[in-house]
Design a protein around this motif. Structure first.
Motif, PDB file in Angstrom:
ATOM      1  N   ASN A 292      15.426  15.554  17.878  1.00  0.00           N
ATOM      2  CA  ASN A 292      14.881  14.357  18.513  1.00  0.00           C
ATOM      3  C   ASN A 292      14.362  13.421  17.435  1.00  0.00           C
ATOM      4  O   ASN A 292      13.559  13.804  16.597  1.00  0.00           O
ATOM      5  N   ILE A 293      14.824  12.180  17.442  1.00  0.00           N
ATOM      6  CA  ILE A 293      14.487  11.240  16.377  1.00  0.00           C
ATOM      7  C   ILE A 293      12.983  10.998  16.286  1.00  0.00           C
ATOM      8  O   ILE A 293      12.439  10.722  15.209  1.00  0.00           O
ATOM      9  N   ASP A 294      12.274  11.120  17.430  1.00  0.00           N
ATOM     10  CA  ASP A 294      10.818  10.905  17.429  1.00  0.00           C
ATOM     11  C   ASP A 294      10.065  12.034  16.731  1.00  0.00           C
ATOM     12  O   ASP A 294       8.909  11.864  16.337  1.00  0.00           O
ATOM     13  N   GLU A 295      10.720  13.187  16.592  1.00  0.00           N
ATOM     14  CA  GLU A 295      10.058  14.330  15.953  1.00  0.00           C
ATOM     15  C   GLU A 295      10.175  14.304  14.436  1.00  0.00           C
ATOM     16  O   GLU A 295       9.562  15.112  13.739  1.00  0.00           O
ATOM     17  N   ILE A 296      10.962  13.369  13.933  1.00  0.00           N
ATOM     18  CA  ILE A 296      11.181  13.314  12.484  1.00  0.00           C
ATOM     19  C   ILE A 296      10.077  12.518  11.810  1.00  0.00           C
ATOM     20  O   ILE A 296       9.822  11.353  12.144  1.00  0.00           O
ATOM     21  N   ASP A 297       9.377  13.184  10.882  1.00  0.00           N
ATOM     22  CA  ASP A 297       8.335  12.522  10.117  1.00  0.00           C
ATOM     23  C   ASP A 297       8.381  13.031   8.684  1.00  0.00           C
ATOM     24  O   ASP A 297       9.355  13.681   8.274  1.00  0.00           O
ATOM     25  N   GLU A 298       7.341  12.784   7.914  1.00  0.00           N
ATOM     26  CA  GLU A 298       7.333  13.160   6.496  1.00  0.00           C
ATOM     27  C   GLU A 298       7.454  14.661   6.280  1.00  0.00           C
ATOM     28  O   GLU A 298       7.888  15.122   5.222  1.00  0.00           O
ATOM     29  N   ALA A 299       7.044  15.451   7.281  1.00  0.00           N
ATOM     30  CA  ALA A 299       7.073  16.913   7.140  1.00  0.00           C
ATOM     31  C   ALA A 299       8.396  17.517   7.621  1.00  0.00           C
ATOM     32  O   ALA A 299       8.578  18.728   7.555  1.00  0.00           O
TER      33      ALA A 299
ATOM     34  N   PHE B 258      13.933   5.191   9.920  1.00  0.00           N
ATOM     35  CA  PHE B 258      13.791   4.964   8.483  1.00  0.00           C
ATOM     36  C   PHE B 258      12.391   5.354   8.041  1.00  0.00           C
ATOM     37  O   PHE B 258      11.402   4.905   8.631  1.00  0.00           O
ATOM     38  N   LEU B 259      12.299   6.209   7.036  1.00  0.00           N
ATOM     39  CA  LEU B 259      11.020   6.549   6.421  1.00  0.00           C
ATOM     40  C   LEU B 259      11.018   5.930   5.031  1.00  0.00           C
ATOM     41  O   LEU B 259      11.920   6.181   4.218  1.00  0.00           O
ATOM     42  N   ARG B 260       9.993   5.107   4.743  1.00  0.00           N
ATOM     43  CA  ARG B 260       9.969   4.371   3.480  1.00  0.00           C
ATOM     44  C   ARG B 260       8.788   4.811   2.620  1.00  0.00           C
ATOM     45  O   ARG B 260       7.692   5.110   3.125  1.00  0.00           O
ATOM     46  N   TYR B 261       9.037   4.825   1.310  1.00  0.00           N
ATOM     47  CA  TYR B 261       8.025   5.233   0.332  1.00  0.00           C
ATOM     48  C   TYR B 261       8.142   4.323  -0.890  1.00  0.00           C
ATOM     49  O   TYR B 261       9.223   3.776  -1.172  1.00  0.00           O
ATOM     50  N   THR B 262       7.021   4.198  -1.617  1.00  0.00           N
ATOM     51  CA  THR B 262       7.029   3.457  -2.886  1.00  0.00           C
ATOM     52  C   THR B 262       6.390   4.328  -3.959  1.00  0.00           C
ATOM     53  O   THR B 262       5.331   4.931  -3.725  1.00  0.00           O
ATOM     54  N   TYR B 263       7.044   4.430  -5.105  1.00  0.00           N
ATOM     55  CA  TYR B 263       6.537   5.267  -6.197  1.00  0.00           C
ATOM     56  C   TYR B 263       6.556   4.505  -7.512  1.00  0.00           C
ATOM     57  O   TYR B 263       7.441   3.664  -7.759  1.00  0.00           O
ATOM     58  N   SER B 264       5.578   4.843  -8.338  1.00  0.00           N
ATOM     59  CA  SER B 264       5.585   4.323  -9.703  1.00  0.00           C
ATOM     60  C   SER B 264       6.416   5.253 -10.573  1.00  0.00           C
ATOM     61  O   SER B 264       6.631   6.418 -10.227  1.00  0.00           O
ATOM     62  N   LEU B 265       6.845   4.729 -11.715  1.00  0.00           N
ATOM     63  CA  LEU B 265       7.618   5.560 -12.641  1.00  0.00           C
ATOM     64  C   LEU B 265       6.796   6.765 -13.083  1.00  0.00           C
ATOM     65  O   LEU B 265       7.336   7.868 -13.225  1.00  0.00           O
ATOM     66  N   ASP B 266       5.494   6.573 -13.303  1.00  0.00           N
ATOM     67  CA  ASP B 266       4.636   7.686 -13.747  1.00  0.00           C
ATOM     68  C   ASP B 266       4.592   8.793 -12.695  1.00  0.00           C
ATOM     69  O   ASP B 266       4.643   9.986 -13.028  1.00  0.00           O
ATOM     70  N   GLU B 267       4.488   8.419 -11.421  1.00  0.00           N
ATOM     71  CA  GLU B 267       4.457   9.422 -10.345  1.00  0.00           C
ATOM     72  C   GLU B 267       5.772  10.213 -10.307  1.00  0.00           C
ATOM     73  O   GLU B 267       5.769  11.439 -10.170  1.00  0.00           O
TER      74      GLU B 267
END
Length: 779
Positions: free
Chosen positions: A97-104, A145-154
């Protein structure tokens, strides 16, 4: 000094280092549907993007260590560049189910994307980068769509931690490869003398690997094909020409011979990690194979313990055979089958059935997605023609869907409805069969496929809702049959045909692969070299055309190393063994058999084209009460086969065995010296005339003008040659081969006789005894 490079894909590194938890073959993740639809869905999503979307971007990163360089490679599904902002797009398909999809939902998905983001960032001097996980629901087409932003250091901290953990494994592998190569360099041929033709075969194998070519080698019995292909392949491995060898077989006994050959080489100093793969159903510790944590204690927490098991066996064993895999799997409480699959990544040589490489449904996909430097050694390659046809074909039966509908009645309205729709299509197809009872077409029945896909979705829901006690096994069995059918329909091309056939009170729909060459060639193109070898690749052009060969391939035909004086080929052409004549000539066959066994006491095998014919002659012979008789049964267990062969241990027993051509005792068995002194072959072995064989005949008549040859003559004669090859196995062996059928002296057969069958002697009932006395009188 140039440092060695150890390569690993982003996906493999992430999954290997970060996996944890239970082994679970539940349908919630829709791994089967993803395998079926994933590529199409990826392309669909990618093509819907704009010009700023770069698809399938190859990324590569090298990290240098003191001893070696780790090379991490992979392909990002998409990279979006928009006003200076960069986003790594990772596309995943799911039936959840698409609603069950999260970061985990699945941390490995994000980890994979973070690796791509890090590599792209350092290569393009980016300090910040975005990641987008695109989830596509295969049943209704919804997307999330799950979106994230990361720095190069991370990203650097994450990637460094990952590659440092992998370094432990890479260094273990690096040290082993050095030890392995040193042992191969010092390893001499394990036998004092070379047999006739053996050096020639070994040189041809090495040259094929060196030049990246395929080799078709017809090497008669006695040359020592197993050692002659393995030894040069190992030498090529030491030279860095190939990093992994697959020894492929059709039968268990051939895998045993290959394993024994490596053990012999170990006595001469070889150090190599060899893995023997055993089918899941055979190696499973449970009575019923259920890979779920609730049903199997080895599945629960499997991934928490698997890497410890791998280290333990890798550091302490070289021969990863079934008993060792079971021993370490029990010690570390892991699934033995999944353990063996993971071991394949750390093995130098994998000994397994053909299907692990060529079958699109069960093949080791982790190895054959991209071009590799692997070497395939295909033992008894003549068997691969029919086996590959079987691998690339699929069939469904109307009765299976009706039976399941009755079994789940009232338990799932939607699943019942999908089964009813499928049944309605079967009824329409049944009408098209008409009076002939069948029809052949180039269609793949897209309406049927649509309803089959609906069935897959409903079956997954049914199984995931814990309704297994009611009909879970029946649903699961049909689920996988349908998956196979839909996969084959995706491969359907001009090499296929479809036929629908009434079968008693049932109906069969089959997607039938007539010519497996193109699909086999897809795998051949992904490896460095493939060596096809057999004692019976006659005619070679036939096998090269059907096994994916091309004009650049090498061909080799070696002479028998044995003295022809030690054998006598007899052909009786005064008896017809055609189906219509069998009953009236059965007494004559009995007389022939009795004459042969009465002239010299010893062990003999008589081969028949069918069990029906075998039983007819056996019953007549038994009534006469002559000698000690054995009879092959149509369904024998492994222990029964072993007991059968044990009766040949002593040549003085005077055993007369009745067996079938193409059966378990017609090839792959080694009854050397006086364990077998003669075979009698009844008939030319042509397959029974049937719809499938006639479809093959028509196809190859149109393609090459050799329909009968491709469908009947060549496959049948191969069975004859294999059975005849049971007699002379060593230089000391002496024996007779009697062929009974008037057709053996027709020009179509004589022109494909192997060279060692000349000269032959024509006999009849009146002079057979004389020729036998003359032959045996020489010894």
């Amino acid at each position: 000094m140039v440092k060695e490079k150890i390569k690993i894909s982003v996906r493999d590194m992430v999954e290997f280092i970060l996996r944890c938890g239970d082994l679970n073959d539940e349908f919630l993740g829709s791994s089967n549907l993803r395998a079926l639809e994933g590529t199409k869905i990826h392309k669909k999503i990618q093509s819907s993007k704009g010009e700023n979307y770069k698809k399938e971007v190859t990324l590569r990163y090298e990290r240098e260590f003191d001893e070696f360089i780790i090379v991490v490679e992979g392909r990002a599904d998409g990279i979006i560049v928009d006003d200076g902002n960069v986003t790594i797009d990772e596309i995943k398909t799911t039936s959840a189910n698409i609603d069950e999809i999260d970061e985990a939902y699945n941390p490995l998905h994000l980890a994979q994307a973070k690796c791509y983001a890090y590599i792209y960032s350092i290569q393009n001097s980016l300090n910040m980068i975005d990641i987008q996980l695109t989830y596509y629901q295969v049943d209704d087409g919804d997307m999330k769509f799950l979106r994230y932003t990361y720095s190069l250091d991370e990203l650097k901290i994450f990637f460094d931690d990952l590659i440092e953990k992998y370094y432990y494994w890479a260094s273990m592998l690096y040290n082993w490869i050095r030890e392995r190569n040193s042992s191969i360099d010092k390893m001499d041929f394990p036998y004092k003398d070379f047999r006739k033709g053996q050096k020639k075969l070994m040189v041809a194998v090495y040259k094929a690997i060196e030049n990246g070519k395929n080799l078709f080698a017809e090497a008669p019995t006695g040359i020592g094909k197993t050692i002659s292909t393995i030894f040069p392949s190992l030498k090529a491995m030491k030279k860095g020409l190939t990093s992994k060898i697959f020894y492929l077989t059709a039968k268990t006994i051939a895998r045993t011979v290959a394993e024994e050959t490596f053990n012999t080489l170990r006595t001469k100093g070889l150090k190599a990690k060899t893995l023997v793969l055993t089918a899941k159903e055979k190696i499973c510790f449970n009575e019923k194979t259920e890979c779920r944590p609730e049903a199997c204690m080895f599945a629960k927490g499997h991934f928490d313990r698997i890497n410890d098991a791998l280290v333990d066996i890798f550091l302490n064993e070289d021969n990863f055979n079934r008993s060792k895999i079971e021993e370490y799997a029990k010690k570390h409480m892991v699934c033995p089958f999944e353990f063996s699959l993971d071991l394949s990544l750390w093995s130098d040589v994998i000994i397994c059935d053909y299907n692990y490489v060529f079958d699109p449904n069960v093949g080791l996909k982790r190895f054959f997605q991209e071009k590799t430097d692997f070497t395939l050694l295909v033992d008894e390659a003549h068997n691969l023609v029919d086996r590959s046809r079987e691998m690339f074909s699929a069939e469904l039966f109307k009765k299976d869907f009706l039976s399941l509908k009755k079994e789940i009645k009232g338990k799932s309205i939607k699943l019942e409805k999908s089964l009813s729709k499928i049944n309605s299509i079967f009824l329409k197809l049944k009408k098209r069969c008409g009076e002939k009872g069948y029809f052949v077409t180039d269609e793949i029945f897209s309406d049927l496929n649509g309803y089959l896909k609906q069935f897959i979705g409903e079956a997954e829901l049914f199984l995931s809702n814990e309704r297994k006690p009611f009909a879970g096994e029946a649903v699961t069995d049909l689920y996988f049959e349908v998956i196979r059918y839909l996969k084959v329909s995706d491969m359907y091309n001009e090499s296929y045909t479809t036929y629908v056939e009434k079968k008693a009170d049932d109906l069969k729909v089959k997607l039938f692969c007539l010519d497996p060459s193109k699909l086999l060639n897809e795998t051949l193109e992904k490896v460095r070299s493939t060596v096809f070898f057999s004692a019976t690749l006659i005619p070679m052009a036939y096998y090269m055309s059907l096994l994916g060969g091309n004009r650049q391939d090498y061909g080799l035909r070696l002479d028998s190393p044995f003295d022809i004086k030690n054998r006598m080929i007899l052909i009786a052409n005064d008896v017809s063994t055609k189906y219509k004549d069998r009953e009236k000539t059965s007494e004559e066959i009995v007389e022939y058999i009795h004459t042969v066994v009465s002239k010299k006491k010893g062990n003999y095998i008589v081969y028949f084209p069918s069990y029906e014919y075998l039983n007819m002659v056996y019953d007549i012979y038994k009534e006469r009460g002559i000698g000690y008789l054995l009879k092959q049964e149509s369904a024998m267990m492994e222990n029964e086969k072993d007991d059968f062969l044990r009766m040949f241990e002593d040549g003085r027993n005077g055993v007369l065995a009745f067996c079938v051509l193409g059966g378990a005792f017609s090839e792959g068995i080694d009854l050397a010296k006086d364990r077998l002194i003669g075979v009698i072959i009844i008939g030319v072995g042509i397959p029974q005339i049937c719809l499938e064989r006639d479809i093959i005949r028509e196809h190859f008549e149109r393609k090459y003008g050799q329909g009968y040859e491709y469908a009947y003559l060549y496959p049948g004669f191969n069975k004859v040659m294999q059975s005849a090859g049971r007699v002379i196995r060593t230089e000391e062996d002496k024996g007779i081969i009697l062929l009974i059928d008037e057709r053996f002296l027709h020009k179509n057969y004589i022109k494909i006789f192997p060279k060692e069958w000349f000269p032959y002697t024509k006999v009849n009932k009146s002079n057979l005894g004389f020729h036998l006395d003359s032959f045996w009188g020489n010894f």
